[in-house]
Design a protein around this motif. Structure first.
Motif, PDB file in Angstrom:
ATOM      1  N   GLN A   1       0.814  -1.228   0.000  1.00  0.00           N
ATOM      2  CA  GLN A   1       0.000   0.000   0.000  1.00  0.00           C
ATOM      3  C   GLN A   1       0.839   1.266   0.000  1.00  0.00           C
ATOM      4  N   THR A   2       2.094   1.193   0.457  1.00  0.00           N
ATOM      5  CA  THR A   2       2.942   2.401   0.373  1.00  0.00           C
ATOM      6  C   THR A   2       3.204   2.721  -1.098  1.00  0.00           C
ATOM      7  N   GLU A   3       3.531   1.675  -1.887  1.00  0.00           N
ATOM      8  CA  GLU A   3       3.721   1.905  -3.326  1.00  0.00           C
ATOM      9  C   GLU A   3       2.437   2.443  -3.945  1.00  0.00           C
ATOM     10  N   ALA A   4       1.333   1.838  -3.566  1.00  0.00           N
ATOM     11  CA  ALA A   4       0.051   2.264  -4.143  1.00  0.00           C
ATOM     12  C   ALA A   4      -0.217   3.732  -3.830  1.00  0.00           C
ATOM     13  N   MET A   5      -0.064   4.106  -2.574  1.00  0.00           N
ATOM     14  CA  MET A   5      -0.423   5.466  -2.156  1.00  0.00           C
ATOM     15  C   MET A   5       0.536   6.504  -2.721  1.00  0.00           C
ATOM     16  N   THR A   6       1.824   6.142  -2.838  1.00  0.00           N
ATOM     17  CA  THR A   6       2.796   7.160  -3.251  1.00  0.00           C
ATOM     18  C   THR A   6       2.894   7.299  -4.765  1.00  0.00           C
TER      19      THR A   6
ATOM     20  N   ASP B   1     -10.194   5.421  -6.792  1.00  0.00           N
ATOM     21  CA  ASP B   1     -10.162   6.789  -6.284  1.00  0.00           C
ATOM     22  C   ASP B   1      -8.723   7.274  -6.127  1.00  0.00           C
ATOM     23  N   THR B   2      -8.577   8.553  -5.801  1.00  0.00           N
ATOM     24  CA  THR B   2      -7.241   9.093  -5.523  1.00  0.00           C
ATOM     25  C   THR B   2      -6.777   8.533  -4.169  1.00  0.00           C
ATOM     26  N   PRO B   3      -5.457   8.526  -3.938  1.00  0.00           N
ATOM     27  CA  PRO B   3      -4.966   8.017  -2.647  1.00  0.00           C
ATOM     28  C   PRO B   3      -5.624   8.736  -1.461  1.00  0.00           C
ATOM     29  N   GLN B   4      -5.734  10.049  -1.548  1.00  0.00           N
ATOM     30  CA  GLN B   4      -6.299  10.812  -0.430  1.00  0.00           C
ATOM     31  C   GLN B   4      -7.758  10.450  -0.168  1.00  0.00           C
TER      32      GLN B   4
ATOM     33  N   ALA C   1     -11.423   0.566   3.910  1.00  0.00           N
ATOM     34  CA  ALA C   1     -11.004   1.300   5.117  1.00  0.00           C
ATOM     35  C   ALA C   1      -9.909   0.554   5.868  1.00  0.00           C
ATOM     36  N   THR C   2     -10.019  -0.763   5.922  1.00  0.00           N
ATOM     37  CA  THR C   2      -9.036  -1.521   6.693  1.00  0.00           C
ATOM     38  C   THR C   2      -7.855  -1.955   5.824  1.00  0.00           C
ATOM     39  N   PHE C   3      -8.000  -1.854   4.502  1.00  0.00           N
ATOM     40  CA  PHE C   3      -6.880  -2.215   3.624  1.00  0.00           C
ATOM     41  C   PHE C   3      -5.892  -1.063   3.496  1.00  0.00           C
ATOM     42  N   ILE C   4      -6.413   0.150   3.468  1.00  0.00           N
ATOM     43  CA  ILE C   4      -5.567   1.340   3.326  1.00  0.00           C
ATOM     44  C   ILE C   4      -5.312   1.928   4.717  1.00  0.00           C
ATOM     45  N   GLY C   5      -4.045   2.169   5.018  1.00  0.00           N
ATOM     46  CA  GLY C   5      -3.700   2.741   6.327  1.00  0.00           C
ATOM     47  C   GLY C   5      -2.883   1.757   7.144  1.00  0.00           C
TER      48      GLY C   5
END
Ligand code: ATP
Length: 366
Positions: A195-200, A217-220, A232-236
């Motif tokens: 998820q770090t790769e995904a978000m960044t 959707d966008t990372p934010q 919600a529980t996958f991201i973060g």
């Protein structure tokens, strides 16, 4: 222009297993799109269908307005970087990168120009005469990317390209991939379960589970407005805390806690027709909790069991009287003692509330 449109795409493998169920999205020119989700959710299958390495069972794949369902991979003008790099061991870096261009029968001058350009932006100039076995993991990865970009593909596909690297190198290569995309602006689809790769990296992220798209959707937005409990529980990181609760007056009441809702939440719940006593799930991100040592009416009470000091922050794990485990991300210099009684206070404005029957977020709007 390189626009990729997936219109109700499905994949059913010959053994009858449906790996991708009704995937629709438009990937815009120059976009960096991430497919993310747990193992087996259908990310690679979708990527391989776009590449032409896997048949499409139903639906239409269009690249730049042209239907590609039955086009050979070589006719799609797509390049793919694989997890294992798939370099030819007996060829030098230069030969590995030249190979697809020779197959395409490009003139030697053009080939040399493209190799020089790719070698320069990927910093491979001094490695062109080496064979893959004489390269580090990160260097091999760069060669694999070089071989993909020399073709000037319309679309660049990457399947977990960093998963064979150690954590530090992954971090460095992630930044290089971001730079490369900024420079080349090639429409890119990137598969990862990190998820770090995904978000960044992602302009937009597709979260998948069990062959079904959960949210695009966008990372934010994924972080702030997840559509359902899965997203919600996958991201973060650490994972969002989730507690069962009922709506009671203007509060969420659960076993051993009562959280007063801010006016904004009361309005949303009213508008959605949520009745008193309705079973809900309340999501609280670890970073939205603060600590209190003195007794407090508000908040979640429990005994602190584990403290993880990470330098700039501290993760504190607490067990509530009802047995629920809660994690809070607190400042790096927070002073806490093992086994002490603490209260964690959520930021009311950062609560997430889900319908306990459907797991859909009550905050999400299309
Ligand atoms: P990972 O992160 O582990 O690579 P993924 O999300 O990329 O997972 P896929 O490789 O797309 O997942 O696989 C999706 C599902 O399809 C899995 O359950 C997998 O077992 C199944 N699958 C993949 N290939 C085949 C095949 N050839 N025949 C039958 N089922 C398959």
């Amino acid at each position: 222009m390189s626009e990729v449109v997936l219109d109700h795409i499905q994949k059913i493998y010959p053994n009858g297993y449906q790996a991708v169920k009704d995937f629709s999205m438009t990937i815009h020119d120059r976009e960096f799109i991430i497919f993310v989700g747990p193992s087996g959710c259908g990310k690679t299958t979708t990527l391989r269908m776009i590449a032409g390495l896997e048949d499409i069972s139903a639906g239409t794949l269009t690249i730049d307005g042209s239907v590609c369902n039955n086009k050979e991979p070589k006719d799609r003008n797509i390049a793919m970087v694989f997890q294992n790099y798939a370099l030819y061991p007996h060829m030098t870096v230069r030969r590995n990168m030249e190979y697809p261009l020779k197959i395409a029968k490009l003139p030697k001058e053009e080939i040399d120009m493209r190799i020089d350009h790719a070698a320069r932006i990927l910093e491979l100039q001094n490695l062109l005469d080496r064979k893959p076995k004489a390269l580090s993991g990160g260097q091999r990865q760069r060669v694999a990317m070089g071989r993909a970009i020399v073709r000037n593909p319309k679309v660049l596909l990457m399947d977990e390209p960093l998963s064979n690297l150690d954590a530090k190198l992954r971090g460095q290569m992630r930044i290089e991939i971001a730079r490369l995309h900024k420079e080349l602006e090639t429409t890119t689809i990137y598969v990862t379960h990190d998820q770090t790769e995904a978000m960044t990296l992602g302009d937009r992220i597709v979260v998948m589970n069990d062959g079904v798209v959960q949210q695009i959707d966008t990372p934010q937005n994924l972080y702030e407005k997840p559509r359902n409990l899965f997203v919600a529980t996958f991201i973060g990181m650490p994972v969002m805390n989730v507690l069962e609760a009922q709506l009671d007056e203007n509060a969420l009441a659960g076993q051993g806690f009562r959280l007063t809702l801010p006016e904004s939440w009361n309005k949303i719940l009213k508008k959605k027709g949520i009745k008193q006593g309705k079973n809900l799930k309340v999501g609280i991100r670890p970073e939205n909790l603060s600590i209190r040592f003195e007794p407090s009416e508000q908040g979640l009470k429990g005994i602190l069991d584990v403290v993880e000091r990470l330098g700039s922050m501290t993760n504190v794990y607490m067990t509530m009287e009802n047995g629920s485990k809660i994690v809070a991300t607190l400042p790096g210099d927070v002073i806490v003692k093992d086994s002490e009684s603490i209260t964690l206070i959520p930021d009311q404005n950062a609560l997430h509330i889900f319908d306990a029957d459907t797991d859909l977020s009550l905050l999400y709007t299309e």
